[in-house]
Design an enzyme around this catalytic site. Structure first.
Site, PDB file in Angstrom:
ATOM      1  N   CYS A 103      40.595  56.998 -52.798  1.00  0.00           N
ATOM      2  CA  CYS A 103      40.417  56.496 -51.431  1.00  0.00           C
ATOM      3  C   CYS A 103      40.133  54.999 -51.505  1.00  0.00           C
ATOM      4  CB  CYS A 103      39.256  57.231 -50.762  1.00  0.00           C
ATOM      5  SG  CYS A 103      38.644  56.377 -49.307  1.00  0.00           S
ATOM      6  N   CYS A 158      36.377  53.918 -50.676  1.00  0.00           N
ATOM      7  CA  CYS A 158      35.205  54.416 -51.389  1.00  0.00           C
ATOM      8  C   CYS A 158      34.687  53.353 -52.361  1.00  0.00           C
ATOM      9  CB  CYS A 158      35.570  55.696 -52.145  1.00  0.00           C
ATOM     10  SG  CYS A 158      35.245  57.197 -51.191  1.00  0.00           S
ATOM     11  N   HIS A 213      32.352  59.034 -47.961  1.00  0.00           N
ATOM     12  CA  HIS A 213      33.760  59.325 -47.692  1.00  0.00           C
ATOM     13  C   HIS A 213      34.009  60.240 -46.488  1.00  0.00           C
ATOM     14  CE1 HIS A 213      37.987  59.743 -48.693  1.00  0.00           C
ATOM     15  NE2 HIS A 213      37.869  61.047 -48.599  1.00  0.00           N
ATOM     16  N   ASN A 226      40.056  55.362 -34.448  1.00  0.00           N
ATOM     17  CA  ASN A 226      40.822  56.598 -34.357  1.00  0.00           C
ATOM     18  C   ASN A 226      40.255  57.563 -35.370  1.00  0.00           C
ATOM     19  OD1 ASN A 226      42.603  55.454 -32.521  1.00  0.00           O
ATOM     20  ND2 ASN A 226      44.015  54.769 -34.123  1.00  0.00           N
ATOM     21  N   HIS A 231      38.450  58.425 -44.727  1.00  0.00           N
ATOM     22  CA  HIS A 231      37.157  57.748 -44.868  1.00  0.00           C
ATOM     23  C   HIS A 231      36.806  57.081 -43.529  1.00  0.00           C
ATOM     24  CE1 HIS A 231      34.289  55.729 -47.794  1.00  0.00           C
ATOM     25  NE2 HIS A 231      33.964  55.237 -46.608  1.00  0.00           N
ATOM     26  N   HIS A 234      36.280  54.875 -40.617  1.00  0.00           N
ATOM     27  CA  HIS A 234      36.584  53.450 -40.419  1.00  0.00           C
ATOM     28  C   HIS A 234      37.053  53.183 -38.996  1.00  0.00           C
ATOM     29  CE1 HIS A 234      40.633  55.024 -41.187  1.00  0.00           C
ATOM     30  NE2 HIS A 234      41.116  53.936 -40.597  1.00  0.00           N
ATOM     31  N   GLN A 270      39.022  49.911 -36.475  1.00  0.00           N
ATOM     32  CA  GLN A 270      40.012  48.852 -36.651  1.00  0.00           C
ATOM     33  C   GLN A 270      39.865  47.750 -35.625  1.00  0.00           C
ATOM     34  OE1 GLN A 270      44.131  50.033 -37.657  1.00  0.00           O
ATOM     35  NE2 GLN A 270      43.458  52.082 -37.100  1.00  0.00           N
TER      36      GLN A 270
HETATM   37 ZN    ZN Z   1      36.539  57.219 -49.254  1.00  0.00          ZN
END
Ligand code: ZN
Ligand code: ZN
Ligand code: FE
Length: 346
Positions: free
Chosen positions: A45, A48, A105, A145, A156, A158, A160
């Site tokens: 990932c 990570c 994660h 999203n 993971h 996140h 934007q």
């Molecule tokens: Zn991750």
């Protein structure tokens, strides 16, 4: 031959004007090649700790990374189409960033501790101010999203940021409404909506000292939730420290509410509606956060189909007051599990 054509197409990167609906479309050939769920293929990932993308940062809790497949970029080439006229194009100038909210994660905003979540809100605020101060950036679009159902390619946690060279159509439409209302009534449209929602009360889901979460009277999606600051502010940097903490609180509660509603992790889109950054006066605007959640029932997806997408006419399956009741009950349950929180359900 075909191969050469395809390679050339991957390089197309520009914004094209759609004169039928009068809006800009971002054309980004290279984005078709972004990886889909690398961990499902046994790959690392990228968000990570220890991944090549984050290794140089040492220990971190929230980080901002450049988007590796940016829809907009400072290195965007000159538009390919030579014709000026109906087929207009501009350079896809802009900046795309990713905010990785936690080194962990898995999980959602509600799994992040309140104080940590406040840092996340501060990062949203700082990036808005930083990107918005650039002369060629007219709007800083911040959003999140979550979930396979809406095509999220990395699991993971996140968010934007798209720093855009134009004001998005939906924001233009809102600005027009706020301006018109202000001219007519001398008051803020959203301040008045908040007053009315409070008076009626039946669509309110959660409220703390500075923010209110509700399913709006005019919701377009079954479980749409709006988060409104009670103070009349235009963007995140206008919020005090204390207000940012309370925003962190309400975002945790809303996401926990979604994940409790059907006893499963729910996908959603979270969008920040803030004022444009083109240095004009938007004192009449009132920032807010909108959540759209694609399910209309435990296992039924609501699609933006023919009538919605083809005509921009929304049908609401159910009654907003009924769905608001369900969300309020889910919120009550969620609060028992969430740990620290600062407000209450009505
Ligand atoms: Zn991750
Ligand atoms: Zn207001
Ligand atoms: Fe909005």
């Amino acid at each position: 031959m075909w191969c050469e054509v395809l390679v050339e197409h991957v390089k197309v990167h520009e914004i094209r004007w759609n004169p039928l609906v009068r809006q800009w479309i971002i054309v980004a050939g290279h984005r078709g090649r972004r990886p889909w769920r690398p961990e499902e293929k046994g790959l690392l990932c990228p968000f990570c700790p220890g991944a090549p993308e984050t290794k140089h940062l040492g220990l971190w809790d929230v980080i901002v990374l450049p988007n590796k497949f940016p829809a907009l970029s400072l290195e965007a080439p000159k538009p390919t189409h030579p014709v000026i006229g109906l087929f207009r194009a501009r350079k896809a100038t802009g900046i795309c960033e990713v905010i990785v909210e936690t080194p962990i994660h898995e999980g959602d905003l509600c799994d992040i501790e309140l104080e940590h979540m406040k840092k996340v809100v501060e990062v949203f605020s700082k990036e808005y101010a930083k990107l918005g101060s650039l002369s060629y950036i007219k709007y800083v679009a911040e959003f999140r999203n979550k979930g396979k159902e809406i095509g999220v390619s990395l699991t993971h946690p996140h968010s934007q940021i798209y720093a855009l060279p134009f004001i998005p159509p939906r924001i233009k439409c809102e600005l027009k409404s706020f301006k018109k209302y202000f001219k007519k009534k001398g008051k803020c449209l959203l301040c008045d909506i908040i007053d009315l929602e409070k008076k009626e009360g039946e669509r309110i889901i959660y409220e703390n000292h500075y923010f209110i979460a509700l399913l709006p009277y005019f919701a377009m999606w079954p479980y749409e939730i709006h988060v409104y600051p009670k103070g009349h502010v235009q963007s995140l940097p206008d919020l005090s420290d204390e207000e940012k903490l309370h925003l962190a609180d309400i975002l945790r509660v809303v996401t926990a509410t979604y994940n409790t509603l059907f006893d499963r992790d729910l996908p959603y889109m979270m969008v920040f509606h803030q004022k444009p950054t083109d240095n004009k006066d938007y004192g009449y605007y009132h920032m807010h956060i909108e959540f759209y959640q694609p399910y209309r029932d435990k296992d039924k997806l609501k699609y933006a189909a023919g009538i919605e997408w083809g005509f921009w006419v929304f049908t609401y399956d159910g009654v907003p007051e009924g769905k608001a009741y369900e969300l309020r009950e889910a919120c009550r349950k969620a609060l028992r599990k969430i740990g620290k929180y600062l407000g209450k359900t009505p």
